[in-house]
Enzyme design. Structure first.
Site, PDB file in Angstrom:
ATOM      1  N   PRO A  13       0.780  -1.228   0.000  1.00  0.00           N
ATOM      2  CA  PRO A  13       0.000   0.000   0.000  1.00  0.00           C
ATOM      3  C   PRO A  13       0.817   1.285   0.000  1.00  0.00           C
ATOM      4  CG  PRO A  13      -0.134  -1.121   2.120  1.00  0.00           C
ATOM      5  CD  PRO A  13       0.500  -2.076   1.168  1.00  0.00           C
ATOM      6  N   ASN A  14       0.359   2.196  -0.805  1.00  0.00           N
ATOM      7  CA  ASN A  14       0.886   3.568  -0.906  1.00  0.00           C
ATOM      8  C   ASN A  14       2.211   3.667  -1.660  1.00  0.00           C
ATOM      9  OD1 ASN A  14      -1.323   4.678   0.585  1.00  0.00           O
ATOM     10  ND2 ASN A  14      -0.427   3.738   2.401  1.00  0.00           N
ATOM     11  N   ARG A  21       5.423  10.826  -2.237  1.00  0.00           N
ATOM     12  CA  ARG A  21       5.105  10.583  -0.828  1.00  0.00           C
ATOM     13  C   ARG A  21       6.363  10.753   0.026  1.00  0.00           C
ATOM     14  NH1 ARG A  21       4.650   4.521   1.480  1.00  0.00           N
ATOM     15  NH2 ARG A  21       3.921   5.025   3.583  1.00  0.00           N
ATOM     16  N   TYR A  26      11.416   8.547   1.512  1.00  0.00           N
ATOM     17  CA  TYR A  26      11.392   7.494   0.487  1.00  0.00           C
ATOM     18  C   TYR A  26      12.117   7.879  -0.810  1.00  0.00           C
ATOM     19  CZ  TYR A  26       7.930   5.564   3.683  1.00  0.00           C
ATOM     20  OH  TYR A  26       7.308   5.064   4.805  1.00  0.00           O
ATOM     21  N   ASN A  77       8.059  -5.790  -0.643  1.00  0.00           N
ATOM     22  CA  ASN A  77       7.916  -4.628   0.238  1.00  0.00           C
ATOM     23  C   ASN A  77       6.428  -4.519   0.545  1.00  0.00           C
ATOM     24  OD1 ASN A  77       7.789  -2.282   1.678  1.00  0.00           O
ATOM     25  ND2 ASN A  77       9.019  -1.072   0.247  1.00  0.00           N
ATOM     26  N   ALA A  80       3.006  -1.003   4.922  1.00  0.00           N
ATOM     27  CA  ALA A  80       2.407  -1.031   6.269  1.00  0.00           C
ATOM     28  C   ALA A  80       1.924  -2.425   6.678  1.00  0.00           C
ATOM     29  CB  ALA A  80       1.271  -0.026   6.342  1.00  0.00           C
ATOM     30  N   GLU A 101      12.578  -9.601   2.132  1.00  0.00           N
ATOM     31  CA  GLU A 101      11.797  -8.422   2.533  1.00  0.00           C
ATOM     32  C   GLU A 101      12.622  -7.157   2.303  1.00  0.00           C
ATOM     33  OE1 GLU A 101       9.554  -8.832   6.130  1.00  0.00           O
ATOM     34  OE2 GLU A 101      10.072  -6.808   6.790  1.00  0.00           O
ATOM     35  N   HIS A 103      12.657  -2.813   2.702  1.00  0.00           N
ATOM     36  CA  HIS A 103      12.096  -1.523   3.100  1.00  0.00           C
ATOM     37  C   HIS A 103      13.026  -0.433   2.603  1.00  0.00           C
ATOM     38  CE1 HIS A 103       9.022  -3.450   5.332  1.00  0.00           C
ATOM     39  NE2 HIS A 103       9.935  -4.230   5.888  1.00  0.00           N
ATOM     40  N   ARG A 110      12.792   4.124  12.949  1.00  0.00           N
ATOM     41  CA  ARG A 110      11.572   4.944  12.857  1.00  0.00           C
ATOM     42  C   ARG A 110      10.628   4.667  14.042  1.00  0.00           C
ATOM     43  NH1 ARG A 110       9.189   4.838   7.022  1.00  0.00           N
ATOM     44  NH2 ARG A 110       8.030   6.593   7.940  1.00  0.00           N
TER      45      ARG A 110
HETATM   46  C1  DQA Z   1       8.137   0.904   4.079  1.00  0.00           C
HETATM   47  C2  DQA Z   1       8.130   1.113   5.600  1.00  0.00           C
HETATM   48  C3  DQA Z   1       6.743   0.919   6.175  1.00  0.00           C
HETATM   49  O1  DQA Z   1       6.755   1.128   7.577  1.00  0.00           O
HETATM   50  C4  DQA Z   1       5.769   1.909   5.569  1.00  0.00           C
HETATM   51  O2  DQA Z   1       4.463   1.670   6.022  1.00  0.00           O
HETATM   52  C5  DQA Z   1       5.825   1.922   4.069  1.00  0.00           C
HETATM   53  C6  DQA Z   1       7.114   1.782   3.394  1.00  0.00           C
HETATM   54  C7  DQA Z   1       9.508   1.207   3.450  1.00  0.00           C
HETATM   55  O3  DQA Z   1       9.701   0.789   2.319  1.00  0.00           O
HETATM   56  O4  DQA Z   1      10.339   1.874   4.062  1.00  0.00           O
HETATM   57  O5  DQA Z   1       4.818   2.167   3.410  1.00  0.00           O
HETATM   58  O6  DQA Z   1       7.849  -0.470   3.819  1.00  0.00           O
END
Ligand code: DQA
Length: 160
Positions: A13-14, A21, A26, A77, A80, A101, A103, A110
């Site tokens: 998501p997002n 964003r 990011y 990835n 959330a 995984e 990020h 964080r």
């Molecule tokens: C994320 C870290 C997550 O906590 C966050 O909700 C994201 C992006 C990252 O790539 O740093 O949407 O996965």
């Protein structure tokens, strides 16, 4: 000759908003640019890559669940959902497809709620905090592991 390795890259998501964003967290690259770079790296490595993004937990669960036999590895990835989704953790564990995984940000540095990953323990490993370069690192790590026979490719699993 062994079949060409096929890797699935999943973004949660997002992440379709990458570039717009919170760029201070990011970065400025868009998801399209990240995916183009991965396609280029895949050609360089002689593997195939397919990239998908969804804001919906069920899509990610379905894609992971149906990856067995079709993909040799997954770069994930889950954004959330990393911190909340038992369903996704169960999908990764159940599919048995080697998963790395990723990020973009350093989640360990964080908010406390980002410091727990429900999926990390069922993945081969985690790459966090290296910006969008982390996707390429994950792809290279997966290909290296699969080629070394350290984890089983879809072809190997099919023969079982
Ligand atoms: C994320 C870290 C997550 O906590 C966050 O909700 C994201 C992006 C990252 O790539 O740093 O949407 O996965």
């Amino acid at each position: 000759m062994a079949a060409v390795l096929k890797l699935l890259v999943l973004n949660g998501p997002n992440l379709q908003l990458l570039g717009r964003r919170s760029p201070e967290i990011y970065g400025h690259a868009t998801l399209g640019e990240v995916e183009e770079n991965l396609a280029r790296l895949a050609r360089e490595l002689g593997v195939e890559v397919e990239c998908r993004q969804s804001n919906h937990e069920g899509d990610l669960v379905d894609w992971v669940g149906s990856a067995a036999g079709r993909f040799d590895g997954i770069v994930l990835n889950a954004a959330a959902y990393t911190h909340t989704s038992i369903a996704l953790r169960d999908a990764v564990a159940g599919a048995g497809v080697p998963t790395v995984e990723v990020h973009i940000s350093n989640v360990a540095a964080r908010e406390e709620f980002r410091q727990r990953s429900l999926t990390a323990a069922v993945c081969l490993g985690q790459i966090t905090g290296f910006g969008v370069a982390g996707y390429g690192m994950a792809l290279r790590a997966l290909v290296e592991r699969l080629r070394a026979g350290a984890v089983e490719s879809a072809e190997g699993r099919d023969k079982r």
